[in-house]
Write a protein that holds these residues in place. Structure first.
Motif: not given
Length: 179
Positions: A102-107, A109-132
């Protein structure tokens, strides 16, 4: 026997009078309507819960790149210990720079990922969505690098917790492509 017939007749007459002139019909109508309304409310609550779950999953499903999925997984591993610490965030940043390039957009992208993880209803569902997101795009070697990154994030603060170990094991079972 005539006494029993008189009692049954009196009760039956009382019920008829109550139904016709005492408000019995309105009572029955209201009872049936409230029962139907209760079922309708229960259906609406179930639909709302399903819609809420789906809306919470959208953040992970819409990550633009597989690299973002890897960052989300690292954030998921870090949050398994509790609120991610500054050391964990720094480790994720260094992995984002060194491995994910990652370059200049690192922060952002990190904020986007943290937000996405915080919204996930469960870690199993997060895993399934990331698998796809990840399965079709990563090779076996890239999955190996991903799991090494996850282990490095989990190793902070005295080694991985039981939750972090089970999360990484679940990721190893769920994410890699079928062989």
């Amino acid at each position: 026997m005539p006494v029993i017939a008189a009692i049954v007749g009196a009760v039956f007459t009382g019920v008829i009078y109550w139904m016709l002139w005492g408000g019995g019909m309105e009572y029955l109508r209201d009872s049936l309507a409230s029962h139907g309304q209760q079922k309708h409310r229960e259906k609406l609550q179930q639909r709302r819960a399903e819609a809420e779950t789906e809306s919470r999953r959208v953040a992970l499903r819409t990550l633009p790149e597989t690299r973002d999925g890897a960052v989300a997984l690292m954030c998921l591993v870090a949050s398994e210990r509790g609120e991610p610490t500054s050391e964990q965030r720094d480790m994720i940043r260094s992995e984002m720079k060194a491995i994910l390039e990652y370059g200049a957009d690192l922060e952002e992208r990190l904020a986007l990922a943290q937000h996405a993880v915080s919204r996930a209803p469960s870690r199993t569902m997060a895993m399934l969505d990331l698998r796809d997101l990840m399965r079709p795009h990563l090779t076996a070697a890239e999955f190996g690098e991903l799991f090494a990154m996850l282990r490095r994030v989990a190793a902070l603060h005295g080694g991985p917790t039981q939750g972090q170990e089970s999360l990484i094991a679940e990721a190893e079972r769920t994410l890699p492509p079928h062989r």
